[in-house]
Design a protein around this motif. Structure first.
Motif, PDB file in Angstrom:
ATOM      1  N   ALA A 153      12.221   5.805  31.242  1.00 24.66           N
ATOM      2  CA  ALA A 153      11.300   4.766  31.704  1.00 24.66           C
ATOM      3  C   ALA A 153      10.753   3.945  30.540  1.00 24.66           C
ATOM      4  CB  ALA A 153      10.141   5.394  32.468  1.00 24.66           C
ATOM      5  N   LYS A 154      10.342   2.722  30.853  1.00 28.81           N
ATOM      6  CA  LYS A 154       9.517   1.938  29.943  1.00 28.81           C
ATOM      7  C   LYS A 154       8.071   2.275  30.291  1.00 28.81           C
ATOM      8  CE  LYS A 154      12.793  -1.870  29.410  1.00 28.81           C
ATOM      9  NZ  LYS A 154      13.038  -3.326  29.621  1.00 28.81           N
ATOM     10  N   LYS A 213      12.836   2.296  35.489  1.00 30.54           N
ATOM     11  CA  LYS A 213      11.481   2.361  36.032  1.00 30.54           C
ATOM     12  C   LYS A 213      10.456   2.019  34.952  1.00 30.54           C
ATOM     13  CE  LYS A 213      13.137   3.819  39.936  1.00 30.54           C
ATOM     14  NZ  LYS A 213      13.291   2.849  41.055  1.00 30.54           N
ATOM     15  N   ASN A 214       9.343   1.454  35.403  1.00 31.47           N
ATOM     16  CA  ASN A 214       8.234   1.123  34.512  1.00 31.47           C
ATOM     17  C   ASN A 214       7.011   1.935  34.921  1.00 31.47           C
ATOM     18  OD1 ASN A 214       9.802  -0.971  33.274  1.00 31.47           O
ATOM     19  ND2 ASN A 214       9.341  -2.275  35.035  1.00 31.47           N
ATOM     20  N   PHE A 224       5.878  -6.448  32.738  1.00 30.90           N
ATOM     21  CA  PHE A 224       7.030  -5.589  33.024  1.00 30.90           C
ATOM     22  C   PHE A 224       7.877  -6.075  34.198  1.00 30.90           C
ATOM     23  CE2 PHE A 224       4.426  -2.766  30.502  1.00 30.90           C
ATOM     24  CZ  PHE A 224       5.332  -1.970  29.814  1.00 30.90           C
ATOM     25  N   SER A 246      -0.035  -6.123  33.497  1.00 26.74           N
ATOM     26  CA  SER A 246       1.082  -5.194  33.297  1.00 26.74           C
ATOM     27  C   SER A 246       2.239  -5.501  34.244  1.00 26.74           C
ATOM     28  CB  SER A 246       0.624  -3.743  33.459  1.00 26.74           C
ATOM     29  OG  SER A 246       0.092  -3.500  34.740  1.00 26.74           O
ATOM     30  N   ILE A 292       5.451  -2.511  38.110  1.00 25.66           N
ATOM     31  CA  ILE A 292       5.057  -1.155  37.720  1.00 25.66           C
ATOM     32  C   ILE A 292       5.456  -0.238  38.870  1.00 25.66           C
ATOM     33  CG2 ILE A 292       3.143   0.415  37.215  1.00 25.66           C
ATOM     34  CD1 ILE A 292       3.762  -1.464  34.907  1.00 25.66           C
TER      35      ILE A 292
END
Length: 266
Positions: free
Chosen positions: A34-35, A10-11, A85, A81, A88
């Protein structure tokens, strides 16, 4: 059961993540797999927070300079973002403003600034990050509200804050209703007054009004709670993790109160 609180893959984006509760949540999410990215208006604080987070976790963190009250900033942050990624998955709104004046002395611009920082900013992040979550058919949005959205204070000063947090609670419920069909959960948690740098001046003001030391004021506040102690930001991290994790997949439109029991007796 072992994966109920696992955020691997998950981000997460933490708005207001450069310090305080937001930074603690960023750390917890990273430790859960998570990142994590953080965003706020102050680039120097963002850089410092990323360095502190890396030192604490051994992981890399990205940051984005964004004024959450400015729609163009939020739109750009959401776009960049999600590009960086890929998606998100988790959005935390931990930004906020707390201006305090007695009602009859409350400057209108300060009242409106509080509403803009506590409510409008959350609407904007939910709007723009929500668009990407809708496309992905998944998302977790967690808003940081307050017990003051549910119960008022006895003394003066909180007209704007109580109004803004009450509005945020209803915004949370409405966004949950609108985004639920897309697999997105939207919840909030409402802490009690916490011992944070932002609250230092408030404690000093309240203690002066009561004619006691800050230490005595905090002792008296704690004595009125069922758990008999003041809240630390760390007390909210577990709730924030729960609302971001698979454990809360069927929880939406709710306000959870890690408040030491205040709302039970308030």
């Amino acid at each position: 059961m072992a994966n109920l609180f696992d955020l691997t893959g998950k981000n997460a984006m933490i708005i207001g993540g450069a310090g305080g509760l937001g930074q603690l949540i960023a750390k917890a999410y990273a430790e859960a797999g998570a990142k994590v990215a953080i965003a706020s208006r102050n680039e120097e604080k963002l850089k410092a927070a990323c360095e502190e987070l890396k030192a604490a976790t051994g992981k890399e963190f990205k940051y984005y300079v964004c004024d959450a009250t400015v729609e163009a900033d939020v739109e750009a942050c959401a776009k960049k973002s999600n590009e960086d990624f890929g998606h998100i998955d988790i959005l935390v709104n931990s930004q906020g403003i707390n201006k305090k004046y007695p009602l009859v002395d409350f400057p209108l611009d300060e009242f409106e600034l509080t509403l803009k920082g506590d409510v409008t900013s959350v609407m904007l992040t939910c709007k723009h990050f929500g668009k990407y979550m809708m496309k992905n058919k998944y998302g977790k949005i967690i808003n940081v509200t307050s017990v003051r959205g549910k119960i008022a204070t006895k003394g003066p000063g909180n007209a704007a804050y109580c109004a803004s947090k009450g509005a945020l609670d209803m915004l949370t419920k409405q966004v949950a209703s609108e985004l639920g069909p897309y697999g997105i959960t939207v919840n909030a948690f409402g802490p009690n007054i916490m011992k944070t740098p932002m609250m230092t001046k408030v404690f000093e003001m309240r203690a002066k009004e009561a004619g006691v030391t800050v230490e005595k004021y905090l002792e008296d506040q704690a004595a009125g709670l069922p758990l008999r102690r003041m809240s630390d930001p760390e007390d909210c991290v577990g709730t924030a993790l729960f609302l971001a994790a698979p454990a809360s997949d069927f929880v939406t439109g709710n306000i959870i109160y890690p408040d030491g029991g205040l709302t039970a007796i308030g």
